[in-house]
Each structure stands twice: as C-alpha cells, then as structure tokens.
Design a protein around this motif. Sequence first.
Motif, PDB file in Angstrom:
ATOM      1  N   THR A  62       9.186  67.009  14.252  1.00  0.00           N
ATOM      2  CA  THR A  62       8.754  66.542  12.929  1.00  0.00           C
ATOM      3  C   THR A  62       7.243  66.679  12.737  1.00  0.00           C
ATOM      4  O   THR A  62       6.754  66.633  11.622  1.00  0.00           O
ATOM      5  CB  THR A  62       9.153  65.071  12.683  1.00  0.00           C
ATOM      6  OG1 THR A  62       8.428  64.222  13.561  1.00  0.00           O
ATOM      7  CG2 THR A  62      10.649  64.856  12.852  1.00  0.00           C
ATOM      8  N   ASP A 143       7.170  66.517   8.835  1.00  0.00           N
ATOM      9  CA  ASP A 143       8.310  66.755   7.964  1.00  0.00           C
ATOM     10  C   ASP A 143       9.369  65.700   8.246  1.00  0.00           C
ATOM     11  O   ASP A 143       9.944  65.685   9.336  1.00  0.00           O
ATOM     12  CB  ASP A 143       8.865  68.159   8.220  1.00  0.00           C
ATOM     13  CG  ASP A 143       9.994  68.520   7.294  1.00  0.00           C
ATOM     14  OD1 ASP A 143       9.993  68.071   6.130  1.00  0.00           O
ATOM     15  OD2 ASP A 143      10.890  69.259   7.729  1.00  0.00           O
ATOM     16  N   LYS A 144       9.562  64.812   7.299  1.00  0.00           N
ATOM     17  CA  LYS A 144      10.571  63.756   7.406  1.00  0.00           C
ATOM     18  C   LYS A 144      10.405  62.903   8.664  1.00  0.00           C
ATOM     19  O   LYS A 144      11.356  62.633   9.386  1.00  0.00           O
ATOM     20  CB  LYS A 144      11.972  64.343   7.322  1.00  0.00           C
ATOM     21  CG  LYS A 144      12.255  65.006   5.995  1.00  0.00           C
ATOM     22  CD  LYS A 144      13.645  65.577   5.946  1.00  0.00           C
ATOM     23  CE  LYS A 144      13.854  66.290   4.626  1.00  0.00           C
ATOM     24  NZ  LYS A 144      15.079  67.048   4.583  1.00  0.00           N
ATOM     25  N   MET A 145       9.161  62.507   8.918  1.00  0.00           N
ATOM     26  CA  MET A 145       8.893  61.624  10.048  1.00  0.00           C
ATOM     27  C   MET A 145       9.294  60.202   9.658  1.00  0.00           C
ATOM     28  O   MET A 145       9.453  59.887   8.487  1.00  0.00           O
ATOM     29  CB  MET A 145       7.404  61.640  10.398  1.00  0.00           C
ATOM     30  CG  MET A 145       6.879  62.965  10.880  1.00  0.00           C
ATOM     31  SD  MET A 145       5.121  62.889  11.353  1.00  0.00           S
ATOM     32  CE  MET A 145       4.301  62.674   9.783  1.00  0.00           C
ATOM     33  N   ASP A 149       9.657  57.874  14.988  1.00  0.00           N
ATOM     34  CA  ASP A 149       9.198  59.183  15.460  1.00  0.00           C
ATOM     35  C   ASP A 149       7.743  59.108  15.902  1.00  0.00           C
ATOM     36  O   ASP A 149       7.350  59.691  16.912  1.00  0.00           O
ATOM     37  CB  ASP A 149       9.323  60.247  14.358  1.00  0.00           C
ATOM     38  CG  ASP A 149      10.745  60.663  14.079  1.00  0.00           C
ATOM     39  OD1 ASP A 149      11.616  60.459  14.951  1.00  0.00           O
ATOM     40  OD2 ASP A 149      10.991  61.207  12.986  1.00  0.00           O
TER      41      ASP A 149
END
Length: 175
Positions: A62, A143-145, A149
């Motif tokens: 991510t 990206d979409k963390m 994460d």
Amino acid sequence: MKKLLFSLVLMSFIACEKEPSLQKYFVEKTESTDFISVDMSPSILNIKPDALSIEQQEALKTFKKMNVLAFKINEENKAKFDGERTKVKEILKDEKYQELMKFGSGKEGASIYFVGKDDAIEEFVLYGSKDENGFAVVRILGDKMNPEDFMTLLSALQKSDIDMEQLKPLEGIFK
C-alpha cells in the motif's frame, strides 16, 4: 447563460487552487536553501519480502512513496522559523487532515495526521518540531492504506536495511 456558467465554474476552480495544501507547500519550499527535501520510494527500505509476514507484505504494497521536507534552523534563518512553522500548522488545521496521534506539548513535539477515509487512507502526515533544530513534515503516500497498515509498516521497518546514503541530507535535523 453558458458563458456565465462557464465563468462561474472557472472562477471556483481557480479559487480552489489558491487554497494552501502540503503538496503546494512542498513544491514551493523545495528550492529554498532553508529547507531540505528528500523523496523516497519503497525501495529505500531495502526489505527482503521473505523476511516479512504476509500482513507486513500486504501493508508494504500500500506504500507508494514518501516525501520529506525539513527546515533546519541556523543563525541566518532563525527569524523565518516561527513563520514557516505557523504556515504548516495552519495547513494541517484544514479538515481534510485528521489528527491520529499527538506527542509532546507546546511548540515542540510531533503529530500524525491522515487524509482519506479510515479504510482508504491516501496519505499519512508526520509533523515534528523542536525549537533548537527546526521542523520536518513527512508525507507517506499510498493506496488504500489504513491505520493498521501504517503500524504494520512501522513494524516491518525493523527488518529493513535502509539506504542511509539517501537520508544523509536530513542528518542532524532531530538529534
């Protein structure tokens, strides 16, 4: 009527462009001699995938890049320090920057912010300031963390072999 509508749309677009953002601040300050700027890709971490758990590998996927901007205080720029620090704090007051954690007190300390939704974070922002040294802003773009994460990525850093040569410009900022 179409011309009026077009003019209104154009004016609103231009008005939005004048709003301060960290990205604009980074671009403006990159060439300043008072600032140190470093852009890093995930490859700087130099982590062997087989040394990571599946969860850490997924978190690493991510992470897209990291931008660091640091103001290193010295005798020549001491007068600018408070003004620049105030500009960054004002940008971070924007509602799109959601505070996740805060450490320290007063003008010294650190904060972690994020941009996006809890399950689709676009950017983590780390801000730290110390009166004797200066301040630094780190943008971790992904990206979409999500917050898990981020924490998993921090744990994966223990298994990294970071290329310290790429970080040399930041040496001495927060000792």
